[in-house]
Design a protein around this motif. Structure first.
Motif, PDB file in Angstrom:
ATOM      1  N   GLY A 163       0.809  -1.206   0.000  1.00 28.16           N
ATOM      2  CA  GLY A 163       0.000   0.000   0.000  1.00 28.16           C
ATOM      3  C   GLY A 163       0.843   1.258   0.000  1.00 28.16           C
ATOM      4  N   ASP A 164       0.242   2.360  -0.452  1.00 23.43           N
ATOM      5  CA  ASP A 164       0.961   3.626  -0.476  1.00 23.43           C
ATOM      6  C   ASP A 164       1.308   4.134   0.913  1.00 23.43           C
ATOM      7  OD1 ASP A 164       0.961   3.683  -3.193  1.00 23.43           O
ATOM      8  OD2 ASP A 164      -0.828   4.938  -3.375  1.00 23.43           O
ATOM      9  N   SER A 165       0.704   3.525   1.927  1.00 25.85           N
ATOM     10  CA  SER A 165       0.995   3.953   3.290  1.00 25.85           C
ATOM     11  C   SER A 165       2.329   3.410   3.780  1.00 25.85           C
ATOM     12  CB  SER A 165      -0.119   3.487   4.238  1.00 25.85           C
ATOM     13  OG  SER A 165      -0.191   2.069   4.243  1.00 25.85           O
ATOM     14  N   GLU A 166       2.914   2.451   3.051  1.00 24.00           N
ATOM     15  CA  GLU A 166       4.183   1.878   3.461  1.00 24.00           C
ATOM     16  C   GLU A 166       5.296   2.878   3.173  1.00 24.00           C
ATOM     17  OE1 GLU A 166       4.375  -0.559   5.191  1.00 24.00           O
ATOM     18  OE2 GLU A 166       2.875  -2.058   4.721  1.00 24.00           O
ATOM     19  N   LYS A 167       5.789   3.504   4.230  1.00 26.99           N
ATOM     20  CA  LYS A 167       6.754   4.594   4.083  1.00 26.99           C
ATOM     21  C   LYS A 167       8.021   4.145   3.380  1.00 26.99           C
ATOM     22  CE  LYS A 167       9.398   7.935   6.802  1.00 26.99           C
ATOM     23  NZ  LYS A 167       9.751   8.389   8.177  1.00 26.99           N
ATOM     24  N   MET A 168       8.540   2.962   3.729  1.00 29.33           N
ATOM     25  CA  MET A 168       9.796   2.519   3.147  1.00 29.33           C
ATOM     26  C   MET A 168       9.674   2.267   1.650  1.00 29.33           C
ATOM     27  SD  MET A 168      12.954   1.942   3.426  1.00 29.33           S
ATOM     28  CE  MET A 168      13.174   1.997   5.204  1.00 29.33           C
ATOM     29  N   VAL A 169       8.532   1.761   1.213  1.00 28.72           N
ATOM     30  CA  VAL A 169       8.347   1.518  -0.210  1.00 28.72           C
ATOM     31  C   VAL A 169       8.336   2.842  -0.962  1.00 28.72           C
ATOM     32  CG1 VAL A 169       6.769   0.649  -1.961  1.00 28.72           C
ATOM     33  CG2 VAL A 169       7.183  -0.673   0.112  1.00 28.72           C
ATOM     34  N   LEU A 170       7.649   3.841  -0.411  1.00 33.51           N
ATOM     35  CA  LEU A 170       7.616   5.152  -1.058  1.00 33.51           C
ATOM     36  C   LEU A 170       9.012   5.761  -1.111  1.00 33.51           C
ATOM     37  CD1 LEU A 170       4.359   6.719   0.435  1.00 33.51           C
ATOM     38  CD2 LEU A 170       4.719   5.825  -1.869  1.00 33.51           C
ATOM     39  N   GLU A 171       9.750   5.660  -0.014  1.00 35.00           N
ATOM     40  CA  GLU A 171      11.108   6.194   0.014  1.00 35.00           C
ATOM     41  C   GLU A 171      12.004   5.458  -0.971  1.00 35.00           C
ATOM     42  OE1 GLU A 171      12.384   6.000   4.036  1.00 35.00           O
ATOM     43  OE2 GLU A 171      11.207   7.752   4.660  1.00 35.00           O
ATOM     44  N   SER A 172      11.785   4.150  -1.109  1.00 36.89           N
ATOM     45  CA  SER A 172      12.592   3.368  -2.036  1.00 36.89           C
ATOM     46  C   SER A 172      12.299   3.755  -3.480  1.00 36.89           C
ATOM     47  CB  SER A 172      12.334   1.875  -1.831  1.00 36.89           C
ATOM     48  OG  SER A 172      12.762   1.462  -0.561  1.00 36.89           O
TER      49      SER A 172
END
Length: 296
Positions: free
Chosen positions: A204-213
């Motif tokens: 999900g877009d709420s996953e901070k690490m995925v967005l940062e990655s």
């Protein structure tokens, strides 16, 4: 960082850096300590095996089982100024040059303009220093709750890779401690892992690490190419090796700040006036001196 950092190399390498406007980061699996990447994995696994911790901390073993392979790429420096040992080992047998790079400027410029930073740190030679870095990285890992290992292991592995990559190129045998080596390096494995594995999972877009990655992945591509097709090959001191390159034109008119000074080796016969003219032609104006070591 208050220290001065020197890269000992041949006059040919200096010529290529300036003439091609490229800084090469070579594959560290071919360093003068062939065991260094192995040492990092072994140190991590040994420590993890001795602790009663969550299984996602065993990511080095998980990555190996899932064939997540590759090597970091780096450029080595030392704080030793005008060192006979460095001239003999890395300075083309006293006929080369020592280039002082402004690491602070390089890091700050890339971060401010491209949101990208290389790793930069001193090599860890003693077991105490290695253990301290492992503990620091593991302690900085977040605690996962309500995750399923079979489904979520790529996400957990991505967290780990970001910390593991920091240490992967920093462990070396104590036999090399006298070199006082620092390393500026980049680990394409964490980005390749994101591209090849994490992107296949619907986090999900709420996953901070995925967005940062996602952001880090794009920023990294803006600065240095790191996929398999971007590798180049050249004959280096330790034989044929692969490298990734940083385009110095990214720094624009500020590229003159990258090289602070150049010292000619004890047996280097390069004419200083001609070298100054060459460097100035490409927009560089470093201080140029001659080694004070007397060799008969």
């Amino acid at each position: 960082m208050a220290n001065k950092y020197f890269h000992y190399t041949s006059i040919n390498v200096l010529y290529n850096i300036v003439n091609n406007q490229e800084l090469w980061f070579s594959n560290l699996s071919n360093s003068n300590d062939p065991n260094e990447l192995y040492l990092t994995c072994e140190s991590y696994n040994e420590y993890i095996g001795s602790m009663n911790i969550d299984p996602y901390h065993g990511t080095p073993m998980i990555l190996s089982k899932n064939k997540v392979h590759g090597s970091p790429y780096g450029l080595s420096f030392t704080t030793l100024e005008d060192s006979l040992t460095q001239w003999e080992r890395y300075g083309d047998n006293l006929k080369g040059v020592s280039i002082e790079f402004d690491i602070d400027f390089i890091q700050k410029y890339l971060h401010d303009n491209y949101q990208f930073s290389f790793y930069f740190d001193q090599m860890k030679y003693s077991e105490n220093d290695k253990r301290a870095l492992i503990v620091k990285n593991i302690d900085s890992m977040p605690e996962f709750t309500d995750y399923t290992w079979e489904k979520d292991w790529p996400f957990c592995a991505l967290y780990f890779l970001i910390h593991y990559s920091e240490a992967r190129a920093l462990f070396k045998s104590e036999d090399f401690a006298q070199e006082k080596e620092f390393r500026l390096f980049f680990d394409p494995v964490e980005y390749k892992f994101y591209h090849d594995t994490v992107c296949l999972f619907n986090f999900g877009d709420s996953e901070k690490m995925v967005l940062e990655s996602k952001r880090s992945y794009q920023y990294a591509k803006d600065v240095i190419h790191f996929l398999e097709e971007d590798k180049n090959y050249a004959l280096m001191r330790n034989g044929i090796n692969s490298y990734l390159k940083l385009d110095l034109n990214l720094f624009g008119k500020d590229k003159s700040k990258i090289i602070k000074s150049i010292r000619l080796g004890p047996k280097c016969v390069q004419d200083i006036d001609t070298l100054e003219e060459f460097l100035s032609h490409f927009g560089y104006n470093p201080t140029i001196t001659k080694s004070k070591i007397c060799i008969r």
